[in-house]
Motif scaffolding. Structure first.
Motif, PDB file in Angstrom:
ATOM      1  N   SER A  63       0.244 -40.090  63.249  1.00 57.05           N
ATOM      2  CA  SER A  63      -0.276 -39.023  64.091  1.00 57.05           C
ATOM      3  C   SER A  63       0.723 -38.502  65.103  1.00 57.05           C
ATOM      4  O   SER A  63       0.574 -37.412  65.639  1.00 57.05           O
ATOM      5  N   GLY A  64       1.726 -39.279  65.434  1.00 55.72           N
ATOM      6  CA  GLY A  64       2.660 -38.862  66.463  1.00 55.72           C
ATOM      7  C   GLY A  64       2.259 -39.373  67.826  1.00 55.72           C
ATOM      8  O   GLY A  64       2.967 -39.176  68.799  1.00 55.72           O
ATOM      9  N   TYR A  65       1.124 -40.069  67.954  1.00 55.99           N
ATOM     10  CA  TYR A  65       0.649 -40.623  69.210  1.00 55.99           C
ATOM     11  C   TYR A  65       0.346 -42.093  68.961  1.00 55.99           C
ATOM     12  O   TYR A  65      -0.473 -42.437  68.123  1.00 55.99           O
ATOM     13  N   ARG A 102       2.434 -28.588  65.871  1.00 61.29           N
ATOM     14  CA  ARG A 102       1.938 -28.377  67.228  1.00 61.29           C
ATOM     15  C   ARG A 102       0.455 -28.011  67.215  1.00 61.29           C
ATOM     16  O   ARG A 102      -0.338 -28.535  67.999  1.00 61.29           O
ATOM     17  N   ARG A 103       0.060 -27.106  66.317  1.00 55.39           N
ATOM     18  CA  ARG A 103      -1.339 -26.695  66.270  1.00 55.39           C
ATOM     19  C   ARG A 103      -2.236 -27.836  65.799  1.00 55.39           C
ATOM     20  O   ARG A 103      -3.371 -27.981  66.254  1.00 55.39           O
ATOM     21  N   ALA A 104      -1.725 -28.665  64.894  1.00 60.30           N
ATOM     22  CA  ALA A 104      -2.510 -29.790  64.383  1.00 60.30           C
ATOM     23  C   ALA A 104      -2.578 -30.940  65.369  1.00 60.30           C
ATOM     24  O   ALA A 104      -3.404 -31.844  65.218  1.00 60.30           O
ATOM     25  N   GLY A 105      -1.686 -30.938  66.377  1.00 58.96           N
ATOM     26  CA  GLY A 105      -1.656 -32.021  67.345  1.00 58.96           C
ATOM     27  C   GLY A 105      -1.053 -33.291  66.795  1.00 58.96           C
ATOM     28  O   GLY A 105      -1.469 -34.401  67.160  1.00 58.96           O
ATOM     29  N   VAL A 106      -0.080 -33.146  65.894  1.00 60.87           N
ATOM     30  CA  VAL A 106       0.573 -34.305  65.295  1.00 60.87           C
ATOM     31  C   VAL A 106       2.083 -34.170  65.451  1.00 60.87           C
ATOM     32  O   VAL A 106       2.593 -33.111  65.827  1.00 60.87           O
ATOM     33  N   GLY A 107       2.781 -35.251  65.174  1.00 65.30           N
ATOM     34  CA  GLY A 107       4.229 -35.188  65.170  1.00 65.30           C
ATOM     35  C   GLY A 107       4.728 -34.445  63.942  1.00 65.30           C
ATOM     36  O   GLY A 107       4.087 -34.431  62.891  1.00 65.30           O
TER      37      GLY A 107
END
Length: 224
Positions: free
Chosen positions: A19-21, A71-76
């Motif tokens: 997810s990047g988080y 960015r729009r998906a909220g992922v890395g």
């Protein structure tokens, strides 16, 4: 440009995460995983697909980027590249999925009835505001790029063509059509007038117009 809020930036993606988080414990667990062991989470994949659709409607194919999608998906960004190597296969994946949604092969008992059912679902899809923005843009880009044109034709034909082939096979079983009717010709007879009416002329066909079109297409197929 879209006015939707952009998710706030999170910490740098941890190795092996999707997810990047990631929390500290997640990062530690990821470090213990062997290389290539990251799991492609379904919810992340679906978020990326939704972001592609939104980006296409907001900025178009030419200005769309993998960074903007992430960015729009909220992922890395790495989460996007794990699934698709570039925006072309990503867009084709989304287009194929959307083109095939809500269009099961009808079985009304007649060729005209099946054609009418396909036309009704396709007309509603073409009239969707996002589709009305995205499809003309993709066709314009395809006119400038042979690779996109070829891939887009294949994606649309694969998604819709299977339904057309079933309709033709059912009609042949009932004795309404010969078995050698060309599926590409049938697809063109179905899609061409409908796209002209909805996308080019900018009007949603009425039920009476769809009924008349279904009768015309069925008659044309019988003489093809």
């Amino acid at each position: 440009m879209s006015t939707e809020p952009t998710p706030p930036p999170g910490p740098a993606p941890a190795p092996g995460t999707d997810s990047g988080y990631a929390s500290a414990s997640d990062a530690a667990a990821a470090r213990r995983q062997p290389a290539g062991a990251a799991v492609l989470r379904t919810e992340v994949t679906e978020a990326i697909r939704a972001a592609v659709f939104a980006e296409l409607a907001a900025v178009g194919y030419g200005r769309m980027s993998m960074e903007g999608i992430a960015r729009r998906a909220g992922v890395g960004k790495a989460a996007v590249y794990r699934r698709w190597r570039s925006k072309l296969p990503l867009v084709l994946d989304v287009v194929s999925a959307v083109a095939g949604q809500g269009l099961p092969a009808p079985d009304t008992g007649s060729l005209r009835g099946d054609v009418r059912a396909v036309l009704g679902v396709a007309a509603r899809a073409l009239a969707h505001p996002a589709v009305a923005q995205i499809l003309p843009d993709l066709l314009a880009e395809a006119a400038r790029g042979p690779e996109l044109a070829q891939a887009l034709r294949g994606a649309l034909r694969g998604a819709r063509g299977g339904v057309v082939e079933v309709v033709l096979a059912q009609a042949a079983e009932r004795g309404e059509l010969p078995r050698d009717v060309d599926a590409d010709l049938a697809f063109g007879l179905l899609a061409g007038p409908l796209y002209w009416t909805v996308a080019v002329m900018g009007g949603a066909p009425t039920d009476a117009e769809l009924d008349a079109l279904a009768s015309s297409v069925a008659a044309a197929l019988r003489t093809a």
